[in-house]
Design an enzyme around this catalytic site. Structure first.
Site, mmCIF file in Angstrom:
data_model
loop_
_atom_site.group_PDB
_atom_site.id
_atom_site.type_symbol
_atom_site.label_atom_id
_atom_site.label_comp_id
_atom_site.label_asym_id
_atom_site.label_seq_id
_atom_site.Cartn_x
_atom_site.Cartn_y
_atom_site.Cartn_z
ATOM 1 C CG ASP A 1 -1.817 1.187 1.335
ATOM 2 O OD1 ASP A 1 -1.645 2.138 0.548
ATOM 3 O OD2 ASP A 1 -2.703 1.184 2.203
ATOM 4 C CB VAL A 2 1.982 3.591 -2.665
ATOM 5 C CG1 VAL A 2 2.452 2.516 -3.627
ATOM 6 C CG2 VAL A 2 0.642 4.176 -3.105
ATOM 7 C CE1 TYR B 1 -11.967 13.096 -11.052
ATOM 8 C CE2 TYR B 1 -11.986 13.989 -13.288
ATOM 9 C CZ TYR B 1 -12.505 13.138 -12.333
ATOM 10 O OH TYR B 1 -13.564 12.329 -12.650
ATOM 11 C CE LYS C 1 -1.162 10.279 -11.792
ATOM 12 N NZ LYS C 1 -0.430 9.006 -11.569
ATOM 13 C CB THR D 1 -8.863 2.244 -15.928
ATOM 14 O OG1 THR D 1 -8.742 3.665 -15.791
ATOM 15 C CG2 THR D 1 -7.796 1.737 -16.888
ATOM 16 C CG ASN E 1 -0.021 1.541 -12.521
ATOM 17 O OD1 ASN E 1 -0.429 2.134 -13.523
ATOM 18 N ND2 ASN E 1 -0.820 0.769 -11.792
#
Length: 233
Positions: A60-61, A153, A160, A191, A87
């Site tokens: 779990d990052v 977002y 990012k 996705t 990712n």
């Protein structure tokens, strides 16, 4: 202009892919496995890793302890790490920033930016053991400063952009030690994050990250890519 030479096979090389249970991450893990790599598939719950030719690893990052344990597991079992694919990611809240809950901002930044930075920190000693270790950061055009940041977002966009900054930092700090760090924009992909309306399949979205993971020493690094082409930050 870019210089790219690639491995024809990744036999004996070890790869860690985060967020490997579905979508782009699952496809990255599958394609690199087909390329001959030993793939450790990171997941918060390892029962979600169903491929019998991959090595599930609890990761779990947003949890530092699982990050350290995952790297320790790979070091113990494989004795090396050649590629890290950051990712795992979340979309976060869609509303304008002033309408976001602070906890939602924190969660998005933790998963999309802090997590990759901390995981890379623990992975670097192994990635630098031999020339040509690679870090592939799965980023987004939504974080490209030159493409404008207006729209939805906001925490995702900011995270990012930060991931792109991490890529540039890694190149500046470790390129002379042989590290090859690049960022990839997979495009708009069908996705859970991208929606069913997206034009690309997860396999197509995985193509550029997988391509970057196969770079040989001396290939272009410290850059941002989409569809195997250089794009602006």
């Amino acid at each position: 202009m870019s210089t790219v030479t690639r491995y024809e096979s990744m036999g004996e090389q070890v790869v860690l892919v985060t967020g490997a249970t579905r979508g782009i991450g699952k496809q990255i893990a599958a394609q690199l496995t087909e390329f001959g790599a030993t793939v450790y598939a990171g997941a918060r719950d390892t029962v979600d890793i169903t491929a019998d030719n991959q090595h599930p690893v609890e990761l779990d990052v947003a949890d530092d302890e699982t990050i350290k344990q995952a790297i320790d597991q790979i070091a113990t079992e494989a004795g090396r790490l050649d590629v890290l694919v950051n990712n795992a990611g979340v979309a976060g809240p869609r509303a304008p920033l002033h309408e976001n809950e602070t906890a939602d901002i924190d969660t998005t930044l933790d998963v999309n930016l802090r997590g990759p930075a901390v995981l890379t920190k623990f992975a670097l000693p192994f990635l630098l053991e031999r020339s040509g270790g690679r870090v592939v950061n799965v980023s987004s055009g939504m974080g490209a400063l030159g493409e404008g940041m207006s729209g939805t977002y906001p925490p995702y966009r900011i995270s990012k952009a930060g991931l792109n900054g991490l890529t540039v930092y890694l190149h500046g700090e470790y390129a002379e030690d042989g590290l090859i760090a690049n960022a990839a924009c997979p495009g708009w992909v069908r996705t859970d994050l991208g929606s069913s309306e997206a034009p690309k399949s997860p396999a197509e979205g995985a193509d550029t990250p997988v391509w970057l993971a196969t770079f040989r020493p001396g290939s272009t690094a410290g850059r941002f890519w989409r569809n195997r082409e250089l794009i602006d930050w």
